[in-house]
Design a protein around this motif. Structure first.
Motif, mmCIF file in Angstrom:
data_model
loop_
_atom_site.group_PDB
_atom_site.id
_atom_site.type_symbol
_atom_site.label_atom_id
_atom_site.label_comp_id
_atom_site.label_asym_id
_atom_site.label_seq_id
_atom_site.Cartn_x
_atom_site.Cartn_y
_atom_site.Cartn_z
ATOM 1 N N ALA A 9 56.958 58.259 80.194
ATOM 2 C CA ALA A 9 57.745 57.026 80.366
ATOM 3 C C ALA A 9 58.143 56.519 78.983
ATOM 4 N N SER A 10 58.916 57.343 78.302
ATOM 5 C CA SER A 10 59.291 57.114 76.905
ATOM 6 C C SER A 10 60.778 56.848 76.805
ATOM 7 N N LEU A 11 61.255 56.659 75.583
ATOM 8 C CA LEU A 11 62.689 56.552 75.345
ATOM 9 C C LEU A 11 63.402 57.783 75.902
ATOM 10 N N PRO A 39 59.073 51.877 79.758
ATOM 11 C CA PRO A 39 59.606 52.340 78.467
ATOM 12 C C PRO A 39 60.031 51.189 77.553
ATOM 13 N N TYR A 40 59.646 51.292 76.299
ATOM 14 C CA TYR A 40 59.956 50.260 75.313
ATOM 15 C C TYR A 40 60.421 50.912 74.023
ATOM 16 N N ASP A 41 61.025 50.119 73.154
ATOM 17 C CA ASP A 41 61.582 50.582 71.895
ATOM 18 C C ASP A 41 60.470 50.642 70.851
ATOM 19 N N ARG A 42 60.250 51.807 70.272
ATOM 20 C CA ARG A 42 59.160 51.969 69.306
ATOM 21 C C ARG A 42 59.502 51.538 67.880
ATOM 22 N N PRO A 43 60.734 51.739 67.378
ATOM 23 C CA PRO A 43 60.993 51.384 65.975
ATOM 24 C C PRO A 43 60.565 49.981 65.562
ATOM 25 N N PRO A 44 60.736 48.935 66.402
ATOM 26 C CA PRO A 44 60.309 47.601 65.951
ATOM 27 C C PRO A 44 58.792 47.441 65.796
ATOM 28 N N LEU A 45 58.005 48.379 66.326
ATOM 29 C CA LEU A 45 56.546 48.212 66.266
ATOM 30 C C LEU A 45 56.046 48.115 64.832
ATOM 31 N N THR A 53 58.121 38.533 64.468
ATOM 32 C CA THR A 53 59.451 37.975 64.727
ATOM 33 C C THR A 53 60.073 38.522 66.009
ATOM 34 N N THR A 54 59.489 39.560 66.575
ATOM 35 C CA THR A 54 59.933 40.119 67.858
ATOM 36 C C THR A 54 58.757 40.130 68.814
ATOM 37 N N GLY A 55 58.970 39.634 70.026
ATOM 38 C CA GLY A 55 57.911 39.609 71.027
ATOM 39 C C GLY A 55 57.936 40.844 71.903
ATOM 40 N N GLN A 56 56.866 41.034 72.653
ATOM 41 C CA GLN A 56 56.743 42.204 73.513
ATOM 42 C C GLN A 56 57.867 42.274 74.536
ATOM 43 N N ASP A 57 58.284 41.115 75.057
ATOM 44 C CA ASP A 57 59.325 41.116 76.080
ATOM 45 C C ASP A 57 60.670 41.571 75.532
ATOM 46 N N GLN A 58 60.849 41.560 74.221
ATOM 47 C CA GLN A 58 62.110 41.981 73.617
ATOM 48 C C GLN A 58 62.156 43.483 73.347
ATOM 49 N N LEU A 59 61.072 44.172 73.620
ATOM 50 C CA LEU A 59 61.011 45.606 73.348
ATOM 51 C C LEU A 59 61.485 46.453 74.521
ATOM 52 N N ALA A 60 61.571 45.869 75.706
ATOM 53 C CA ALA A 60 61.897 46.636 76.913
ATOM 54 C C ALA A 60 63.246 47.333 76.761
ATOM 55 N N LEU A 61 63.314 48.595 77.187
ATOM 56 C CA LEU A 61 64.538 49.370 77.091
ATOM 57 C C LEU A 61 65.419 49.220 78.324
ATOM 58 N N ALA A 62 64.882 48.651 79.387
ATOM 59 C CA ALA A 62 65.668 48.447 80.606
ATOM 60 C C ALA A 62 65.229 47.150 81.256
ATOM 61 N N ASP A 63 66.199 46.359 81.713
ATOM 62 C CA ASP A 63 65.849 45.116 82.395
ATOM 63 C C ASP A 63 65.553 45.391 83.875
ATOM 64 N N ALA A 64 65.166 44.364 84.595
ATOM 65 C CA ALA A 64 64.761 44.529 85.995
ATOM 66 C C ALA A 64 65.891 45.079 86.850
ATOM 67 N N GLU A 65 67.105 44.625 86.586
ATOM 68 C CA GLU A 65 68.244 45.074 87.402
ATOM 69 C C GLU A 65 68.498 46.566 87.217
ATOM 70 N N LEU A 128 52.554 50.607 71.770
ATOM 71 C CA LEU A 128 52.541 49.146 71.784
ATOM 72 C C LEU A 128 51.121 48.625 71.629
ATOM 73 N N ASP A 129 50.168 49.254 72.293
ATOM 74 C CA ASP A 129 48.772 48.814 72.169
ATOM 75 C C ASP A 129 48.263 49.010 70.746
ATOM 76 N N ASP A 130 48.677 50.101 70.082
ATOM 77 C CA ASP A 130 48.317 50.297 68.669
ATOM 78 C C ASP A 130 48.839 49.133 67.830
ATOM 79 N N ALA A 131 50.097 48.766 68.057
ATOM 80 C CA ALA A 131 50.722 47.702 67.264
ATOM 81 C C ALA A 131 50.056 46.357 67.514
ATOM 82 N N ARG A 132 49.684 46.105 68.761
ATOM 83 C CA ARG A 132 49.000 44.842 69.078
ATOM 84 C C ARG A 132 47.655 44.768 68.367
#
Length: 389
Positions: A9-11, A39-45, A53-65, A128-132
């Motif tokens: 479940a990656s990029l 799936p989330y964007d790894r470069p900002p980690l 300056t970026t929250g976890q919710d801003q990393l998502a690669l796809a929205d709910a729709e 993401l867990d590593d970055a947290r």
């Protein structure tokens, strides 16, 4: 083909799933991921997420729709343990086989680790867990950070830690960071970014051991191969990654620093394709965001066709954000290619350069010159063969 399993479940996995739907596949689509996150964007980690300056919710690669439109079954927190090619099934860690007509391998890579024990306060940065976990350690107040490895991840982490006000030392075994990618002259210019921002860079030395203290040992120092000891409260190990192929060792797939594929991301089995960091495509394994997204389209088309009808050979491209400077590189630099400054000045940490061989441009490098870089990148791509055929 009535069912496809995307393992990872990656990029690359998400883009492969999108491409399958775009190619008209309307069957069962299952996406398996060993993390519990979509799936989330790894470069900002290593950059904005680490600095807060970026929250976890801003990393998502796809929205709910978009996720709903994808119409996929998600098996998150689930690890693939094997590939039974005879039965056409992926074996999962809870013991239930997942049968599918086609399989996309997008399991990415895992960080390399130092030998020996790793005391608390020692981190790698991939998930993401590593970055947290790393961000939590960096919020304990000013700390002494030692970053092992001055590649892209190491340099970006060092930059973020310096921006947060920490005392940062970077240890690199090579004579210069980024030497294989940029060559001596340009690597020296990029290396100077560390000193510009008060970060100590030690090159030409490795790490012998990490030392800790306390009942539940927490890292206190890094012992170098030359005997020196660096005091440390937090250590980040950024010495590269290896493709996550251990779970495929008993499969029929050829493995060689990744899953061996042809130029269309197709493995030895036409109903199995590989994309992203885990894929060795036509002899090359590229660990970059752009490669993962471009390979997905070609792989999906070939998987549904049951054979290689499209190939991928994009112009290599990568970028890195360090100390407020965006470094961008595209092309295929040879060891004897000569760099030439086209505009700007290295002294200002803002310039555009090209690499030349016998009067022909082979690659382009920019520091904080995104617009002219993109123009030269397009010109260079047109001068070579297109990404897909």
């Amino acid at each position: 083909m009535k069912s496809v399993a995307v393992i990872g479940a990656s990029l690359a996995g998400l883009y492969a799933a999108r491409a399958l739907r775009a190619e008209g596949f309307d069957g069962r689509l299952v996406i398996v991921g060993d993390e519990h996150h979509r799936p989330y964007d790894r470069p900002p980690l290593s950059k904005d997420f680490l600095t807060g300056t970026t929250g976890q919710d801003q990393l998502a690669l796809a929205d709910a729709e978009e996720t709903a439109e994808l119409d996929a079954e998600w098996l998150l927190g689930t690890r693939a343990t094997g590939l039974d090619t005879a039965a056409g099934a992926v074996l999962l860690d809870h013991g239930r086989p997942l049968t599918a007509d086609g399989v996309v391998l997008a399991t990415g890579a895992t960080p390399r680790r130092l030998p020996g024990p790793a005391p608390a306060g020692t981190h790698t940065l991939r998930t993401l867990d590593d970055a947290r976990a790393l961000r939590a350690d960096l919020t304990r107040g000013p700390v002494r950070v030692v970053v092992i490895g001055a590649g892209f991840i190491g340099a970006e982490v060092a930059s973020s830690c310096a921006a947060l006000g920490h005392d940062v030392t970077v240890v690199e075994a090579a004579p210069l960071p980024l030497l294989p990618q940029l060559g001596d002259e340009m690597a020296r210019i990029c290396t100077a970014l560390h000193a510009d921002h008060g970060v100590t860079l030690l090159t030409g030395t490795g790490v012998a051991a990490l030392h800790g203290a306390g009942a539940d040992p927490r890292v206190t120092s890094v012992e170098l191969s030359d005997g020196r000891r660096l005091p440390a409260d937090v250590v980040v190990v950024g010495i590269g990654v290896r493709p996550h192929t251990d779970w495929l060792a008993s499969s029929a797939l050829p493995l060689d620093d990744g899953v061996v594929c042809d130029a269309g991301c197709v493995t030895a089995l036409p109903n199995v394709v590989a994309v992203g960091d885990v894929a060795r495509v036509a002899g090359v394994r590229a660990e970059h965001w752009t490669s993962a997204t471009e390979q997905a389209t070609v792989a999906a088309r070939n998987l549904l066709a049951g054979r290689t009808v499209a190939t991928h050979r994009a112009l290599p491209y990568f970028w890195s954000d360090q100390y407020g400077v965006r470094i961008q590189f595209a092309g295929r630099r040879g060891p004897d290619d000569t760099p030439r400054i086209l505009e700007g000045s290295p002294d200002d940490r803002s310039f555009l350069a090209c690499y030349e061989r016998e009067g022909r441009t082979t690659a382009v490098l920019a520091l904080n010159r995104p617009r002219p870089f993109m123009r030269h990148r397009r010109d260079l791509a047109r001068a070579t063969q297109p990404a897909t055929t």
